[in-house]
Design an enzyme around this catalytic site. Structure first.
Site, PDB file in Angstrom:
ATOM      1  N   LYS A  22       0.828  -1.206   0.000  1.00  0.00           N
ATOM      2  CA  LYS A  22       0.000   0.000   0.000  1.00  0.00           C
ATOM      3  C   LYS A  22       0.862   1.256   0.000  1.00  0.00           C
ATOM      4  O   LYS A  22       0.609   2.196  -0.763  1.00  0.00           O
ATOM      5  CB  LYS A  22      -0.904   0.017   1.241  1.00  0.00           C
ATOM      6  CG  LYS A  22      -1.695   1.309   1.423  1.00  0.00           C
ATOM      7  CD  LYS A  22      -2.474   1.321   2.708  1.00  0.00           C
ATOM      8  CE  LYS A  22      -1.682   1.840   3.875  1.00  0.00           C
ATOM      9  NZ  LYS A  22      -1.608   3.331   3.896  1.00  0.00           N
ATOM     10  N   ASN A  23       1.889   1.267   0.837  1.00  0.00           N
ATOM     11  CA  ASN A  23       2.710   2.462   0.973  1.00  0.00           C
ATOM     12  C   ASN A  23       3.646   2.683  -0.206  1.00  0.00           C
ATOM     13  O   ASN A  23       4.270   3.737  -0.311  1.00  0.00           O
ATOM     14  CB  ASN A  23       3.512   2.395   2.273  1.00  0.00           C
ATOM     15  CG  ASN A  23       2.621   2.547   3.502  1.00  0.00           C
ATOM     16  OD1 ASN A  23       1.537   3.105   3.425  1.00  0.00           O
ATOM     17  ND2 ASN A  23       3.071   2.024   4.618  1.00  0.00           N
ATOM     18  N   ARG A  92      -4.395  10.289   3.864  1.00  0.00           N
ATOM     19  CA  ARG A  92      -3.184  11.057   4.060  1.00  0.00           C
ATOM     20  C   ARG A  92      -2.383  11.198   2.771  1.00  0.00           C
ATOM     21  O   ARG A  92      -1.811  12.246   2.477  1.00  0.00           O
ATOM     22  CB  ARG A  92      -2.337  10.369   5.148  1.00  0.00           C
ATOM     23  CG  ARG A  92      -0.909  10.830   5.282  1.00  0.00           C
ATOM     24  CD  ARG A  92      -0.752  12.303   5.608  1.00  0.00           C
ATOM     25  NE  ARG A  92      -1.532  12.764   6.723  1.00  0.00           N
ATOM     26  CZ  ARG A  92      -1.455  13.983   7.219  1.00  0.00           C
ATOM     27  NH1 ARG A  92      -0.630  14.855   6.700  1.00  0.00           N
ATOM     28  NH2 ARG A  92      -2.233  14.356   8.225  1.00  0.00           N
ATOM     29  N   CYS A 116      -5.592   8.400   9.167  1.00  0.00           N
ATOM     30  CA  CYS A 116      -5.658   7.950  10.554  1.00  0.00           C
ATOM     31  C   CYS A 116      -5.209   9.044  11.509  1.00  0.00           C
ATOM     32  O   CYS A 116      -4.207   9.720  11.265  1.00  0.00           O
ATOM     33  CB  CYS A 116      -4.779   6.716  10.753  1.00  0.00           C
ATOM     34  SG  CYS A 116      -5.430   5.217   9.986  1.00  0.00           S
ATOM     35  N   ARG A 121       1.023  14.917  11.331  1.00  0.00           N
ATOM     36  CA  ARG A 121       1.948  14.654  10.234  1.00  0.00           C
ATOM     37  C   ARG A 121       1.942  15.902   9.357  1.00  0.00           C
ATOM     38  O   ARG A 121       1.340  15.934   8.294  1.00  0.00           O
ATOM     39  CB  ARG A 121       1.514  13.405   9.465  1.00  0.00           C
ATOM     40  CG  ARG A 121       1.703  12.142  10.272  1.00  0.00           C
ATOM     41  CD  ARG A 121       1.437  10.900   9.471  1.00  0.00           C
ATOM     42  NE  ARG A 121       0.024  10.580   9.466  1.00  0.00           N
ATOM     43  CZ  ARG A 121      -0.470   9.461   8.974  1.00  0.00           C
ATOM     44  NH1 ARG A 121       0.325   8.554   8.445  1.00  0.00           N
ATOM     45  NH2 ARG A 121      -1.760   9.225   9.001  1.00  0.00           N
ATOM     46  N   PRO A 122       2.586  16.969   9.852  1.00  0.00           N
ATOM     47  CA  PRO A 122       2.456  18.275   9.195  1.00  0.00           C
ATOM     48  C   PRO A 122       3.067  18.270   7.807  1.00  0.00           C
ATOM     49  O   PRO A 122       3.960  17.480   7.490  1.00  0.00           O
ATOM     50  CB  PRO A 122       3.204  19.215  10.131  1.00  0.00           C
ATOM     51  CG  PRO A 122       4.163  18.337  10.863  1.00  0.00           C
ATOM     52  CD  PRO A 122       3.461  17.026  11.028  1.00  0.00           C
ATOM     53  N   ASP A 124       4.749  20.792   6.709  1.00  0.00           N
ATOM     54  CA  ASP A 124       5.800  21.807   6.725  1.00  0.00           C
ATOM     55  C   ASP A 124       7.017  21.414   5.886  1.00  0.00           C
ATOM     56  O   ASP A 124       7.536  22.217   5.107  1.00  0.00           O
ATOM     57  CB  ASP A 124       6.256  22.070   8.167  1.00  0.00           C
ATOM     58  CG  ASP A 124       5.148  22.636   9.038  1.00  0.00           C
ATOM     59  OD1 ASP A 124       4.010  22.733   8.546  1.00  0.00           O
ATOM     60  OD2 ASP A 124       5.415  22.983  10.194  1.00  0.00           O
ATOM     61  N   LEU A 125       7.492  20.172   6.038  1.00  0.00           N
ATOM     62  CA  LEU A 125       8.683  19.741   5.314  1.00  0.00           C
ATOM     63  C   LEU A 125       8.426  19.664   3.813  1.00  0.00           C
ATOM     64  O   LEU A 125       9.311  19.981   3.009  1.00  0.00           O
ATOM     65  CB  LEU A 125       9.173  18.395   5.838  1.00  0.00           C
ATOM     66  CG  LEU A 125       9.647  18.361   7.290  1.00  0.00           C
ATOM     67  CD1 LEU A 125      10.113  16.961   7.671  1.00  0.00           C
ATOM     68  CD2 LEU A 125      10.763  19.371   7.521  1.00  0.00           C
ATOM     69  N   ASP A 304       4.565   1.366  12.105  1.00  0.00           N
ATOM     70  CA  ASP A 304       3.376   0.676  11.610  1.00  0.00           C
ATOM     71  C   ASP A 304       3.254  -0.754  12.137  1.00  0.00           C
ATOM     72  O   ASP A 304       2.229  -1.405  11.920  1.00  0.00           O
ATOM     73  CB  ASP A 304       3.366   0.652  10.075  1.00  0.00           C
ATOM     74  CG  ASP A 304       2.855   1.945   9.472  1.00  0.00           C
ATOM     75  OD1 ASP A 304       2.427   2.836  10.233  1.00  0.00           O
ATOM     76  OD2 ASP A 304       2.880   2.080   8.231  1.00  0.00           O
ATOM     77  N   ARG A 396      -8.593   0.014   4.739  1.00  0.00           N
ATOM     78  CA  ARG A 396      -7.712   0.977   4.062  1.00  0.00           C
ATOM     79  C   ARG A 396      -6.372   0.343   3.692  1.00  0.00           C
ATOM     80  O   ARG A 396      -5.735   0.763   2.731  1.00  0.00           O
ATOM     81  CB  ARG A 396      -7.452   2.183   4.964  1.00  0.00           C
ATOM     82  CG  ARG A 396      -8.595   3.177   5.087  1.00  0.00           C
ATOM     83  CD  ARG A 396      -8.155   4.403   5.876  1.00  0.00           C
ATOM     84  NE  ARG A 396      -6.868   4.873   5.389  1.00  0.00           N
ATOM     85  CZ  ARG A 396      -5.782   5.017   6.148  1.00  0.00           C
ATOM     86  NH1 ARG A 396      -5.820   4.727   7.427  1.00  0.00           N
ATOM     87  NH2 ARG A 396      -4.655   5.455   5.612  1.00  0.00           N
TER      88      ARG A 396
END
Length: 417
Positions: A22-23, A92, A116, A121-122, A124-125, A304, A396
């Protein structure tokens, strides 16, 4: 509302095949936006997140067709560069199309993503990286907007080896002039798979899997056929399932190098691990013991897998210490495991787990994707019945997990129970 009904205790036995990652597939689907040709992806799992990503690409104008585990994507005629809120909040990974849209079209408008609720999990980066590459970025009314001002390759130092930021910056740099170097890059296998996919389309990327990645900008990317890597988290989940039931399971379609931390920690508990050319065999036993775990960026122990191991450690002899360093809110499964009799104490980001001989079935709720997997594992070890609700989280990221467990002898049913 559908639930999972799990009846324990039965040792799992048999053979199971792991689905595509998935990732890995989600950023690859997002990267398809960069291509002006046809993309054929093999080994694509049947997951809700992939359905949402497909819907999002279709909103942008892509043509998508699925047959069994083969997904065909054609982004040649994409017209829109906006991802609306109603679709972005479902997942996400919706933020990953921003880098691809900026690189190909020089503009993007993407609503802040959902997913989730395991911690902040900003973006910003991601946004800092885009700005460094010469994209003007603004944030207003729940949207991130970007446009190319003087986009060209630069050297970027990430404050943290963020997987999503690494992937997004790679995509944003692929079609712009000059050389981009990402320092302190994330090193996950899924990033290597993304690099291989892009390079086969004509990109010039080197260094994925290392902490420095170099991208030479090209002018165009074409079509390609690609097979996604196996899902290392699904593999780890089934390894933990074999161990928690004290079973004997052979797992096919797994890359040993991707799951070394999981292998090491299972061996520390006393589980027997046998590696073969085509897979891995896990044999649990009743003398399994405690161990300590600290989640870390890859190649450390994956966050995870933390909930699944918390379930496992709740069933072995001794006291285990589990430290979560990645997400500040990833212990939401603890109250649900306590409902099942687990002895877990939380102090900040540290969980102290005292193992018990048996857990008890209860009505519990999947608070997020991996928490749901942990509850299934706990149910497999418990006396009586465990009813798990909010299956949308589990679906998911796991391709028919209940059916795969059934083939191993688990007493598990899905329905309006």
């Amino acid at each position: 509302m559908e639930k999972l009904l799990v009846r324990g205790y039965k040792p799992l036995k048999g053979q199971v095949r792991i689905s595509g990652s998935k990732n890995a597939i989600l950023p690859i689907m997002a990267a398809s936006v960069l291509s002006s040709g046809e993309i054929i992806l093999n080994g694509v799992p049947d997951l809700e997140d992939i359905k949402v990503m497909s819907e999002m690409l279709e909103i942008l104008g892509a043509k998508i067709h699925r047959q069994n585990d083969v997904l065909t994507i054609n982004c040649t005629d994409i017209k829109s560069c906006e991802v609306p809120e109603h679709i972005s909040r479902k997942m996400r990974a919706s933020n990953l199309v921003m880098g691809a849209l900026l690189a190909r079209f020089g503009k993007a408008r993407v609503a802040y993503p959902g997913g989730c609720a395991i911690g902040s999990r900003p973006m910003d980066l991601h946004l800092k990286g885009f700005r460094n590459l010469g994209y003007e970025i603004t944030e207003e009314f729940g949207y991130m907007q970007g446009r190319a001002i003087n986009a060209e390759g630069k050297e970027i130092m990430l404050d943290f080896p963020s997987v999503g930021a690494t992937e997004n910056i790679i995509m944003a740099a692929t079609l712009i002039p000059g050389t981009t170097i990402i320092r302190n890059a994330a090193r996950e296998p899924e990033i290597i798979d993304l690099q291989n996919f892009l390079n086969r389309m004509g990109a010039k990327i080197r260094g994925a899997g290392l902490d420095s990645i170099r991208i030479e900008g090209v002018t165009r990317l074409g079509g390609v056929e690609h097979t996604v890597i196996p899902d290392r988290i699904e593999a780890g989940t089934f390894m933990a399932a074999a161990a928690i039931t004290r079973g004997d399971v052979y797992i096919e379609n797994v890359v040993h190098e991707h799951i070394q931390p999981t292998i090491a920690k299972l061996r520390e508990t006393g589980a027997e691990i046998i590696l073969t050319n085509c897979g891995i065999r896990i044999i649990g036993n009743r003398k399994m013991r405690s161990t300590d775990i600290k989640t870390m960026p890859y190649p450390g122990f994956p966050t995870d897998m933390q909930p699944q191991f918390m379930a496992l450690l709740s069933t072995v002899k001794g006291t285990s210490i589990l430290v979560e360093t990645i997400f500040e809110n990833r212990f939401m499964h603890v109250p649900e495991l306590r409902r099942m009799g687990a002895d877990i104490k939380i102090e900040g980001r540290v969980a102290i787990i005292k193992g018990k001989n048996r857990l008890e079935g209860a009505a519990v709720e999947a608070t997020d994707l991996r928490a749901g997997a942990a509850l299934i594992l706990a149910g497999l070890f418990s006396e009586g019945e465990t009813k798990i609700s909010r299956l949308e989280h589990i679906e998911r990221g796991y391709d028919n997990i209940h059916l795969k467990l059934k083939t191993l002898g688990a007493d598990i049913t899905k329905g309006n129970i």
